[in-house]
Design a protein around this motif. Structure first.
Motif, mmCIF file in Angstrom:
data_model
loop_
_atom_site.group_PDB
_atom_site.id
_atom_site.type_symbol
_atom_site.label_atom_id
_atom_site.label_comp_id
_atom_site.label_asym_id
_atom_site.label_seq_id
_atom_site.Cartn_x
_atom_site.Cartn_y
_atom_site.Cartn_z
ATOM 1 N N ARG A 1 0.965 -1.177 0.025
ATOM 2 C CA ARG A 1 -0.147 0.119 0.006
ATOM 3 C C ARG A 1 0.856 1.345 -0.133
ATOM 4 O O ARG A 1 0.426 2.185 0.223
ATOM 5 N N THR A 2 2.040 1.078 -0.119
ATOM 6 C CA THR A 2 3.076 2.115 -0.214
ATOM 7 C C THR A 2 3.624 2.485 -1.513
ATOM 8 O O THR A 2 4.387 1.618 -1.823
ATOM 9 N N PRO A 3 3.440 3.599 -2.180
ATOM 10 C CA PRO A 3 4.309 3.857 -3.287
ATOM 11 C C PRO A 3 5.777 4.081 -3.166
ATOM 12 O O PRO A 3 6.284 5.014 -2.303
ATOM 13 N N HIS B 1 7.573 3.559 5.079
ATOM 14 C CA HIS B 1 6.478 4.967 4.908
ATOM 15 C C HIS B 1 7.062 5.748 3.805
ATOM 16 O O HIS B 1 6.326 6.238 2.890
ATOM 17 N N GLY B 2 8.422 6.159 3.868
ATOM 18 C CA GLY B 2 9.152 6.984 2.789
ATOM 19 C C GLY B 2 9.060 6.540 1.300
ATOM 20 O O GLY B 2 9.194 7.430 0.443
ATOM 21 N N GLY B 3 8.966 5.181 1.262
ATOM 22 C CA GLY B 3 8.907 4.736 0.038
ATOM 23 C C GLY B 3 10.274 4.544 -0.599
ATOM 24 O O GLY B 3 10.266 4.947 -1.839
ATOM 25 N N GLY C 1 12.188 10.259 13.809
ATOM 26 C CA GLY C 1 10.748 9.815 13.296
ATOM 27 C C GLY C 1 9.686 10.508 13.853
ATOM 28 O O GLY C 1 8.670 10.570 13.098
ATOM 29 N N ASP C 2 9.947 11.122 15.084
ATOM 30 C CA ASP C 2 8.537 11.744 15.588
ATOM 31 C C ASP C 2 8.990 13.393 15.109
ATOM 32 O O ASP C 2 8.127 14.148 16.022
ATOM 33 N N GLN C 3 9.592 13.795 14.348
ATOM 34 C CA GLN C 3 9.741 14.876 14.075
ATOM 35 C C GLN C 3 8.407 15.744 13.767
ATOM 36 O O GLN C 3 8.345 17.182 14.110
ATOM 37 N N PHE C 4 7.524 15.001 13.126
ATOM 38 C CA PHE C 4 6.356 15.813 12.520
ATOM 39 C C PHE C 4 5.499 15.812 13.632
ATOM 40 O O PHE C 4 4.128 16.322 13.456
ATOM 41 N N ARG D 1 4.104 9.782 5.660
ATOM 42 C CA ARG D 1 4.347 10.134 4.373
ATOM 43 C C ARG D 1 4.047 11.195 3.928
ATOM 44 O O ARG D 1 4.969 12.013 3.423
ATOM 45 N N GLN D 2 2.982 11.624 4.167
ATOM 46 C CA GLN D 2 2.408 13.009 3.587
ATOM 47 C C GLN D 2 3.186 14.179 4.341
ATOM 48 O O GLN D 2 3.896 14.753 3.551
#
Length: 458
Positions: free
Chosen positions: A81-83, A115-117, A188-191, A207-208
């Motif tokens: 499900r990850t591009p 997640h980052g693809g 990892g939790d920067q966002f 990812r977004q």
């Protein structure tokens, strides 16, 4: 008519014959117990398996590193499900900590890379200072195989996530010499810097957020000009169950302990079986009625990190007392201890002898290994030796450890996959308590409890 009569008789006789044979197989050959052990992953209690050679025993025991072999489908579903896109590579460099935390940090870094693809470089490890155990973040970088199996990792992750390219070194990435600028460091939790202790609230928005972060730095992914993301080491912030229980059970299996440490653990199990006539079947994960596993977290780095003045179970007496009560409850008379402090082990053995009698055997890997294997063990570092204890603890009939260490949580959560309980505390009020393991004490017994349950892949 005659042919029809014969067919009708055969339809009755053949099932009865099979049932008769099956019933006697159950009685004569213990077939019922074998079936049950396959279904539950455990051996029947107090039944000593048929004798096998030492070589066969070790070969079988080495293969049982997890409750069940890896199932790639949950990992494939998440990756599907990850591009994925070219021109992006993640590194997990200098991961540090004891094996419990180190392993989880690597898995978390890999999950962010999914997640980052992007592509992934095989993670590396920061060497612990052998003269100061609490110094876990030295500048000396070790390859993955210092503790884990490189080729197994690459094979399993490739099968589970075929969209992800894996490289041994970042320089192996195509066009790396033409990369865009210097490596970009990312937590990892920067966002979500204000996330609760249980972890990120919105892991699937990572990812977004990541793509938005790249765009703000005017970075556009190109195959011929790759971007290098260095994942820094944040602490227990990823909610592992967000991807579902099936993924939780399988993802950690991409990291396998060094084969030589699994072999030493298998030899410890063989010695336990032969010296003390214990019912240990090397082909199953947990053997009831065999031995007790006690993890004592009282080494110098533990006392420094969790001072006894504030942490109840950093006090030797309290930790000993809790272990003693559980040993008594189980009725097991062979106690295998994992501790990096041999003096503590001697003191614990005296403590149990006074409480339960001198027939309680307290042993360590050093007590059980033969001289040649002891030489192999002695040549290993503190963290490499811990892998041997981990595997022996995983297979113990009963296990107990403290809540402020990731090592016992890793052991207990892995064993919990075999539990008939879904929750972690159905047999009492301890933080984790099932029919196989206990993480001693309640939340009130600790100044704070890190989110091991929500943030560790077993």
């Amino acid at each position: 008519m005659i042919a029809k009569d014969v067919r009708e008789r055969l339809a009755i006789i053949l099932p009865l014959t099979f049932a008769f044979f099956l019933a006697w197989s159950f009685r004569l050959f213990g077939f019922r117990d074998a079936v049950l052990s396959v279904l539950t992953g455990t051996a029947p209690a107090n039944v000593i398996p048929s004798p096998v050679s030492e070589a066969a025993f070790i070969q079988q025991a080495v293969l049982v590193e997890f409750p069940a072999p890896i199932d790639y489908s949950p990992i494939q579903e998440v990756c599907g499900r990850t591009p994925f896109r070219p021109g992006l590579v993640f590194t997990c460099e200098g991961q540090h900590g004891g094996i419990g935390m180190l392993r989880n940090q690597m898995l978390k870094c890999i999950r962010y890379a999914i997640h980052g693809g992007g592509a992934l470089v095989v993670p590396s490890i920061a060497l612990r200072n052998s003269k100061d155990l609490k110094d876990i973040e030295t500048a000396i970088e070790m390859p993955l195989e210092y503790l884990l199996e490189r080729e197994t990792f690459k094979k399993y992750l490739t099968a589970g996530c075929p969209q992800m390219k894996i490289y041994d070194h970042v320089e192996d990435v195509p066009f790396y010499s033409q990369r865009q600028g210097q490596p970009l460091q990312l937590l990892g939790d920067q966002f979500e810097p204000d996330h609760p202790r249980t972890g990120l609230r919105h892991p699937r928005a990572w990812r977004q957020n990541f793509d938005g972060w790249l765009a703000k730095q005017d970075i556009h992914l190109q195959s011929e000009r790759p971007v290098h993301i260095q994942m820094e080491q944040s602490f227990l912030e990823y909610p592992v169950r967000d991807d579902g229980d099936a993924f939780v059970h399988e993802f950690g299996k991409i990291l396998s302990f060094r084969k030589d440490t699994r072999e030493l653990a298998a030899k410890v199990l063989y010695e336990l079986r032969t010296r003390f006539d214990l019912p240990i079947d090397p082909a199953v994960a947990i053997n009831p009625g065999a031995y007790y596993g006690a993890h004592l977290r009282l080494e110098s780095d533990a006392i420094w990190a969790w001072p006894p003045s504030e942490w109840r179970f950093s006090r030797m007496h309290d930790q000993f007392e809790e272990q003693y009560r559980n040993v008594k409850r189980t009725g097991l008379r062979t106690v295998y201890v994992a501790s990096g402090n041999q003096t503590v082990v001697y003191m614990f053995a005296d403590y149990l002898a006074k409480k339960l009698g001198s027939d309680v055997r307290v042993v360590t890997k050093q007590d059980l290994l033969q001289p040649d294997d002891m030489q192999r063990l002695a040549a290993m570092t503190f963290d490499q030796q811990a892998l041997v204890d981990f595997m022996v603890m995983f297979k113990a009939s009963a296990f107990m450890g403290v809540a402020h260490s990731s090592f016992p949580w890793n052991v207990a959560l892995r064993r919990h996959e075999l539990s008939r309980y879904a929750a972690y505390a159905n047999e009492g009020s301890d933080l984790l308590r099932d029919e196989y393991s206990i993480i001693m004490g309640m939340a009130a017994d600790y100044p704070y409890v890190d989110s091991f349950v929500t943030s560790i892949w077993p």
